[in-house]
Design a protein around this motif. Structure first.
Motif, PDB file in Angstrom:
ATOM      1  N   GLU A  97       0.833  -1.193   0.000  1.00 45.78           N
ATOM      2  CA  GLU A  97       0.000   0.000   0.000  1.00 45.78           C
ATOM      3  C   GLU A  97       0.874   1.252   0.000  1.00 45.78           C
ATOM      4  O   GLU A  97       1.944   1.286   0.601  1.00 45.78           O
ATOM      5  CB  GLU A  97      -0.924   0.020   1.224  1.00 45.78           C
ATOM      6  N   ASN A  98       0.401   2.284  -0.688  1.00 46.22           N
ATOM      7  CA  ASN A  98       1.115   3.554  -0.776  1.00 46.22           C
ATOM      8  C   ASN A  98       2.558   3.383  -1.229  1.00 46.22           C
ATOM      9  O   ASN A  98       3.491   3.841  -0.571  1.00 46.22           O
ATOM     10  CB  ASN A  98       1.096   4.293   0.572  1.00 46.22           C
ATOM     11  N   PRO A  99       2.778   2.694  -2.370  1.00 43.69           N
ATOM     12  CA  PRO A  99       4.151   2.513  -2.845  1.00 43.69           C
ATOM     13  C   PRO A  99       4.725   3.829  -3.362  1.00 43.69           C
ATOM     14  O   PRO A  99       3.984   4.790  -3.629  1.00 43.69           O
ATOM     15  CB  PRO A  99       3.985   1.515  -3.988  1.00 43.69           C
ATOM     16  N   THR A 100       6.050   3.866  -3.512  1.00 42.37           N
ATOM     17  CA  THR A 100       6.691   5.050  -4.065  1.00 42.37           C
ATOM     18  C   THR A 100       6.189   5.323  -5.468  1.00 42.37           C
ATOM     19  O   THR A 100       5.952   6.459  -5.866  1.00 42.37           O
ATOM     20  CB  THR A 100       8.217   4.868  -4.074  1.00 42.37           C
ATOM     21  N   ASP A 101       6.016   4.281  -6.275  1.00 49.05           N
ATOM     22  CA  ASP A 101       5.420   4.410  -7.596  1.00 49.05           C
ATOM     23  C   ASP A 101       4.670   3.129  -7.915  1.00 49.05           C
ATOM     24  O   ASP A 101       4.849   2.099  -7.255  1.00 49.05           O
ATOM     25  CB  ASP A 101       6.489   4.707  -8.669  1.00 49.05           C
ATOM     26  N   GLU A 102       3.817   3.175  -8.936  1.00 50.94           N
ATOM     27  CA  GLU A 102       2.952   2.045  -9.253  1.00 50.94           C
ATOM     28  C   GLU A 102       3.743   0.810  -9.655  1.00 50.94           C
ATOM     29  O   GLU A 102       3.274  -0.319  -9.506  1.00 50.94           O
ATOM     30  CB  GLU A 102       1.971   2.430 -10.362  1.00 50.94           C
ATOM     31  N   ALA A 103       4.939   1.007 -10.191  1.00 53.09           N
ATOM     32  CA  ALA A 103       5.755  -0.129 -10.606  1.00 53.09           C
ATOM     33  C   ALA A 103       6.152  -1.001  -9.421  1.00 53.09           C
ATOM     34  O   ALA A 103       6.530  -2.163  -9.602  1.00 53.09           O
ATOM     35  CB  ALA A 103       7.005   0.352 -11.336  1.00 53.09           C
ATOM     36  N   GLN A 104       6.070  -0.442  -8.206  1.00 55.19           N
ATOM     37  CA  GLN A 104       6.460  -1.204  -7.016  1.00 55.19           C
ATOM     38  C   GLN A 104       5.254  -1.605  -6.166  1.00 55.19           C
ATOM     39  O   GLN A 104       5.402  -1.985  -5.020  1.00 55.19           O
ATOM     40  CB  GLN A 104       7.430  -0.378  -6.164  1.00 55.19           C
ATOM     41  N   ARG A 105       4.062  -1.507  -6.726  1.00 59.29           N
ATOM     42  CA  ARG A 105       2.881  -1.851  -5.947  1.00 59.29           C
ATOM     43  C   ARG A 105       2.829  -3.336  -5.609  1.00 59.29           C
ATOM     44  O   ARG A 105       2.359  -3.730  -4.539  1.00 59.29           O
ATOM     45  CB  ARG A 105       1.603  -1.451  -6.687  1.00 59.29           C
ATOM     46  N   TYR A 106       3.289  -4.190  -6.527  1.00 58.27           N
ATOM     47  CA  TYR A 106       3.214  -5.627  -6.299  1.00 58.27           C
ATOM     48  C   TYR A 106       4.602  -6.242  -6.207  1.00 58.27           C
ATOM     49  O   TYR A 106       5.492  -5.927  -7.004  1.00 58.27           O
ATOM     50  CB  TYR A 106       2.421  -6.304  -7.420  1.00 58.27           C
TER      51      TYR A 106
END
Length: 339
Positions: A228-237
């Motif tokens: 949750e609340n990653p630095t950017d969407e590329a690191q969401r998963y």
């Protein structure tokens, strides 16, 4: 695909919960099925997800794994006066005390991280932690005298370990230890070892902000965990297997006093709760490593944290400042750090 949410908090939310997944009708008996169980352990809702050949294997393995976690809680709890940890603390200021292999393993790693982080992680911080527990309830800052007294009992160098004789010694009377920043990660490692001994090769163990995973689920590349609340969407998963991931830092656990926010994470050097709204995720080979590193990096920040990560091969981390970000620290927003 089932998702597990790794929050910026010390707790994890599992999505698409399913108590038991049975083999579909007509499936071959060799096909592994998904089973999930929960228990309250170490003061949190612990979860174990396994892929097993049948319910009997799953329940036998998971029961043994939960039993192992309960054993470790009895050793390392700072809430139970009869725990091995608290019995050790009662002898603070005295002679070296023989301790169990489990407690020695955890204290040894704790001391290693303390030395390498220059005291950012410190299991002797309990007197300060207890002050801040009271502060969060009363919303009244500790007095200067209270902080001075507590800080006089804090210092990782006041804990002495003897590996040859497997003893621990607390050099100052009234010292207290707090393993809340390392014990759950170790418990996850130990639970996985029990599951493997019962023939479970693909499993996920979660307790608080710590997850330990073994082989990937059948037909998957890894366990998919959402941050949750990653630095950017590329690191969401995160797609993980045979490793551990820990998260530390929760805005919900901050307390506001006189317009200033303080975290439940206490800096052993200042004696105050952190006020930088930092959220850290660490991936490491095991929970005994990932768990304490999240606490150390929360205090050290990106630059010094990266230097610490270099001491632990196979680790990576993300340090995120969540709203409102601290002044002059926006530059420390970072993607997953690779030392």
């Amino acid at each position: 695909m089932r998702f597990f949410t790794l929050q910026n908090t010390l707790s994890l939310v599992f999505l698409s919960l399913l108590s038991v997944c049975v083999t579909p009708i007509g499936a071959q008996s060799t096909e592994l099925s998904r089973y999930e169980y929960t228990q309250i352990q170490m003061g949190v809702q612990a979860r174990i997800v396994v892929y097993a050949k049948d319910r009997g294997q799953a329940e036998s393995a998971v029961s043994a794994a939960f039993h192992r976690i309960a054993q470790l809680e009895q050793i390392m709890s700072d809430y139970r006066p009869t725990s091995e940890l608290m019995r050790l603390c009662k002898k603070a200021g005295g002679q070296p005390v023989p301790i169990s292999p489990e407690l020695f393993t955890v204290l040894e790693r704790a001391q290693e991280v303390s030395e390498r982080s220059n005291g950012a992680f410190d299991v002797t911080v309990s007197p300060l932690v207890r002050l801040w527990r009271a502060t969060r309830k009363s919303k009244v800052l500790p007095t200067t005298a209270e902080l001075k007294t507590a800080k006089s009992l804090v210092g990782w160098r006041f804990l002495k370990l003897d590996k040859t004789h497997q003893t621990a010694q607390l050099l100052r009377p009234n010292m207290l230890l707090d393993l809340g920043g390392i014990a759950k990660g170790y418990a996850g490692d130990e639970a996985q070892a029990v599951l493997k001994a019962h023939g479970i090769e693909s499993a996920l163990v979660e307790a608080g902000g710590d997850i330990v995973v073994s082989n990937a689920p059948p037909k998957e590349a890894g366990w998919r965990i959402e941050v949750e609340n990653p630095t950017d969407e590329a690191q969401r998963y995160l797609l993980l297997k045979n490793c551990a991931v820990s998260s530390s830092g929760e805005t919900a656990q901050f307390v506001e006093i006189d317009g200033q926010y303080y975290s439940h994470i206490v800096d052993p050097k200042t004696g105050y709760g952190l006020s930088n709204h930092v959220a850290v995720t660490v991936i490491a080979p095991n929970g005994l490593t990932s768990d304490p590193l999240t606490k150390a990096l929360s205090i050290l920040g990106r630059r010094r944290g990266l230097q610490l990560l270099k001491r632990y091969p196979g680790t990576s981390a993300s340090i995120r400042y969540v709203a409102p970000p601290p002044p002059n620290l926006e530059s420390e927003l970072t993607p997953m750090l690779q030392p």
